[in-house]
Write a protein that holds these residues in place. Structure first.
Motif, mmCIF file in Angstrom:
data_model
loop_
_atom_site.group_PDB
_atom_site.id
_atom_site.type_symbol
_atom_site.label_atom_id
_atom_site.label_comp_id
_atom_site.label_asym_id
_atom_site.label_seq_id
_atom_site.Cartn_x
_atom_site.Cartn_y
_atom_site.Cartn_z
ATOM 1 N N LEU A 236 2.009 -38.262 -30.849
ATOM 2 C CA LEU A 236 1.015 -39.329 -31.020
ATOM 3 C C LEU A 236 1.742 -40.601 -31.441
ATOM 4 O O LEU A 236 2.359 -40.657 -32.507
ATOM 5 C CB LEU A 236 -0.009 -38.949 -32.091
ATOM 6 N N VAL A 237 1.682 -41.618 -30.579
ATOM 7 C CA VAL A 237 2.379 -42.877 -30.850
ATOM 8 C C VAL A 237 1.335 -43.945 -31.143
ATOM 9 O O VAL A 237 0.422 -44.147 -30.347
ATOM 10 C CB VAL A 237 3.249 -43.299 -29.641
ATOM 11 N N GLY A 238 1.462 -44.605 -32.292
ATOM 12 C CA GLY A 238 0.491 -45.632 -32.665
ATOM 13 C C GLY A 238 0.109 -45.452 -34.126
ATOM 14 O O GLY A 238 0.344 -44.388 -34.710
ATOM 15 N N SER A 239 -0.480 -46.488 -34.704
ATOM 16 C CA SER A 239 -0.898 -46.393 -36.110
ATOM 17 C C SER A 239 -2.336 -46.894 -36.233
ATOM 18 O O SER A 239 -2.911 -47.398 -35.267
ATOM 19 C CB SER A 239 0.039 -47.223 -36.985
ATOM 20 N N ALA A 240 -2.905 -46.745 -37.417
ATOM 21 C CA ALA A 240 -4.273 -47.225 -37.652
ATOM 22 C C ALA A 240 -4.200 -48.734 -37.872
ATOM 23 O O ALA A 240 -4.035 -49.204 -38.988
ATOM 24 C CB ALA A 240 -4.861 -46.515 -38.861
ATOM 25 N N LEU A 241 -4.305 -49.501 -36.778
ATOM 26 C CA LEU A 241 -4.087 -50.955 -36.869
ATOM 27 C C LEU A 241 -5.202 -51.659 -37.628
ATOM 28 O O LEU A 241 -4.983 -52.664 -38.289
ATOM 29 C CB LEU A 241 -4.029 -51.570 -35.457
ATOM 30 N N PHE A 242 -6.414 -51.170 -37.483
ATOM 31 C CA PHE A 242 -7.541 -51.906 -38.041
ATOM 32 C C PHE A 242 -8.239 -51.118 -39.155
ATOM 33 O O PHE A 242 -9.455 -50.942 -39.163
ATOM 34 C CB PHE A 242 -8.518 -52.323 -36.921
ATOM 35 N N GLY A 243 -7.432 -50.597 -40.082
ATOM 36 C CA GLY A 243 -7.961 -49.987 -41.299
ATOM 37 C C GLY A 243 -8.693 -48.668 -41.094
ATOM 38 O O GLY A 243 -9.615 -48.358 -41.839
ATOM 39 N N PHE A 266 3.575 -37.188 -35.242
ATOM 40 C CA PHE A 266 3.093 -38.580 -35.333
ATOM 41 C C PHE A 266 4.325 -39.476 -35.376
ATOM 42 O O PHE A 266 5.202 -39.287 -36.208
ATOM 43 C CB PHE A 266 2.308 -38.786 -36.628
ATOM 44 N N LEU A 267 4.372 -40.461 -34.503
ATOM 45 C CA LEU A 267 5.536 -41.363 -34.495
ATOM 46 C C LEU A 267 5.249 -42.721 -35.122
ATOM 47 O O LEU A 267 6.153 -43.523 -35.298
ATOM 48 C CB LEU A 267 6.014 -41.590 -33.062
#
Ligand code: UDP
Length: 383
Positions: A236-243, A266-267
Motif C-alpha cells: 500500500l503506497v500513500g498516506s492519509a493526506l487529508f487527516g 505500508f510504504l
C-alpha cells in the motif's frame, strides 16, 4: 498568454500532480498561487515553476461543510480574494484548480474582470460534497468562461447538478511518458520494498497507490487478499493526506483480525511511483465511489503493468475490460480476488493485456498532446 493558477492545497494529490504537468508548459508565463505551504509548493519550486503561497493560514471550510461554517470563513476569505484580484491584473486569466480556489477565483474574477477557468477534478455528488457545497461549486463554476472536466463522468455529474453544459470541455490528465516507460527503474533509497516482483521467488505483488482514505477502498483489497493464494502480497503506497488517520488504524486492525500481517506492507507517501509500480506484478485500484479520473490507473498502464480498476466514473473511460486491463464492481472483494488470482495464474495473458494497455495509454494520455489541447481552449477564452 499569462495564467494565474490557483490551488488550495499544500499536499500532492492528483489535482496538484496534474497541475504541475500543465504549469510547466507555461513556465515563467504563469504563477501558481497556493492557499497553504507544503510539499506541493516545494515540488513546484524544484521544477522552476513560479509559485507563491498567498494565504496567511489554510481556509477552514471543507467539502462537507454546511452554510454556517462557510459563513464563518468569509472573514478569512476576503484578504485572499483581494490579493488574488490585484495579482490577476498582471495575467490573462484566473485558472482555479480546486474548489476553494474556485470560490476565491470567482470573486476575484468579478473584481478584476479577468476571465475564470475552472478545472473540475471532482464528481459533484452527495458521496463527496454537502448539498450546500454542491450548490456553491455549481453556481460559481457557471460564472466561468470555461470548465475543464477531467473525464466524461465528472462532466456529466456537473451538468446533472445544474452546471452549464455549453461551457464544459473534457480533457483527460496528461503524463510525461518518459517518466514511466524506462523499463525496470531503481527504487529511491531507502529501498524499503519488502516484497519485490524481481526478487520474491514465486511471490506476486499487488500494488495499491493512493492516499489512505475510506473511499479509495484499501480495505476492499485487504478483504480480497484473504481469498487469494498465499503467494500474493500487497504493497500500500500513500498516506492519509487529508487527516483520515482513523481509517489507517482501521486498516491495521483489519489486517490483524484477518491474520494477514506478513502479507501487507505500508510504504507511506512516495515520490518514486513509476519505480515502485515497475516492481509490482499488478496495480489495483479499488475506489468504492466513482473515481473522477484515476491517475494511478493510467500510471500503472504506462509502466507496462496489468491493472485492475473499480468500474465506476473515469476508470471505465480508461480501461477496456479484458483488453487493456480488468474492471471489477466497486467494493466487491470476492470478484477482485478472482481477478487477482487470474492475473497470477495467467502471466502470459496478463503480459499481453498490460502491453496493449501501455500502448493505448501512451496514445491517449501523452502530456505532449494534452497540454496543447488545454492551451487551445485557454487561448479561445483569453481572445
Ligand atoms: N501518488 C504519489 N505518491 C503516493 C501515492 C500516490 O505520488 O504515495 C500519486 C499517484 O501516483 C497519482 C496521484 O497521487 O498520480 C493520485 O491521483 P488519483 O487521480 O489516482 O487520485 P486523487 O488523489 O486525485 O483522488
Amino acid at each position: 498568454m499569462k495564467i494565474l493558477f490557483l490551488d488550495q492545497s499544500g499536499q500532492l494529490g492528483g489535482a496538484e500532480l496534474c497541475l504541475i504537468g500543465l504549469a510547466k508548459h507555461y513556465g515563467n508565463d504563469c504563477l501558481v498561487g497556493l492557499f497553504a505551504p507544503g510539499p506541493f509548493s516545494q515540488q513546484l519550486a524544484a521544477q522552476q515553476i513560479p509559485v507563491e503561497v498567498l494565504a496567511a493560514q489554510p481556509l477552514n471550510f471543507q467539502k462537507q461543510s454546511g452554510t454556517l461554517q462557510a459563513m464563518k470563513s468569509l472573514g478569512q476569505l476576503w484578504p485572499l480574494v483581494q490579493r488574488v484580484s490585484r495579482l490577476s491584473r498582471e495575467y490573462d486569466c484566473i485558472y482555479a484548480n480546486t474548489q476553494k480556489a474556485l470560490v476565491v477565483g470567482a470573486i476575484a474574477s468579478r473584481l478584476s474582470g479577468k476571465p475564470l477557468v475552472y478545472h473540475l477534478h471532482d464528481i459533484i455528488s452527495s458521496e463527496h460534497f454537502s448539498r450546500f457545497g454542491q450548490q456553491v461549486i455549481v453556481t460559481l463554476a457557471n460564472q466561468a468562461a470555461l470548465v475543464i472536466a477531467n473525464s466524461l463522468a465528472s462532466q456529466s455529474a456537473f451538468i446533472a447538478a445544474g452546471g452549464r453544459a455549453e461551457i464544459t470541455e473534457v480533457v483527460y490528465n496528461g503524463f510525461d511518458l518518459a517518466k514511466y516507460s524506462a523499463g525496470e527503474m531503481a527504487i529511491a533509497p531507502p529501498h524499503s520494498l519488502k516484497y519485490d516482483r524481481l526478487g520474491a521467488g514465486d511471490g506476486f505483488v499487488v500494488g495499491h497507490f493512493s492516499r489512505l482514505s475510506p473511499w479509495k477502498g484499501q480495505h476492499v483489497l485487504i478483504d480480497a487478499l484473504q481469498h487469494c493464494p498465499p503467494q500474493i502480497k500487497i504493497v500500500l503506497v500513500g498516506s492519509a493526506l487529508f487527516g483520515e488517520e482513523s481509517y489507517v488504524q482501521q486498516l491495521h486492525t483489519q489486517i490483524e483480525r484477518l491474520g494477514l500481517g506478513d502479507r501487507v506492507q505500508f510504504l507511506g507517501f512516495r515520490a518514486d511511483i513509476p519505480a515502485i509500480m515497475s516492481a509490482c506484478d499488478l496495480i489495483a485500484h479499488t475506489s468504492t465511489a466513482a473515481e473522477p479520473f484515476g491517475r494511478v490507473i493510467v500510471e500503472g498502464m504506462l509502466c507496462d503493468r496489468p491493472v485492475v480498476a473499480a468500474a465506476a466514473g473515469g476508470a471505465v473511460e480508461i480501461v477496456r475490460h479484458s483488453q487493456t486491463g480488468w474492471l471489477t464492481p466497486p467494493g466487491d472483494a470476492r470478484k477482485l480476488a478472482e481477478i487477482i488470482t487470474t492475473v497470477y495464474e495467467q502471466p502470459e495473458r496478463a503480459k499481453a493485456i498490460a502491453q496493449r494497455g501501455q500502448q493505448e495509454a501512451q496514445k491517449r494520455f501523452d502530456l505532449k498532446t494534452i497540454n496543447p489541447q488545454i492551451d487551445t481552449l485557454l487561448s479561445a477564452v483569453v481572445a
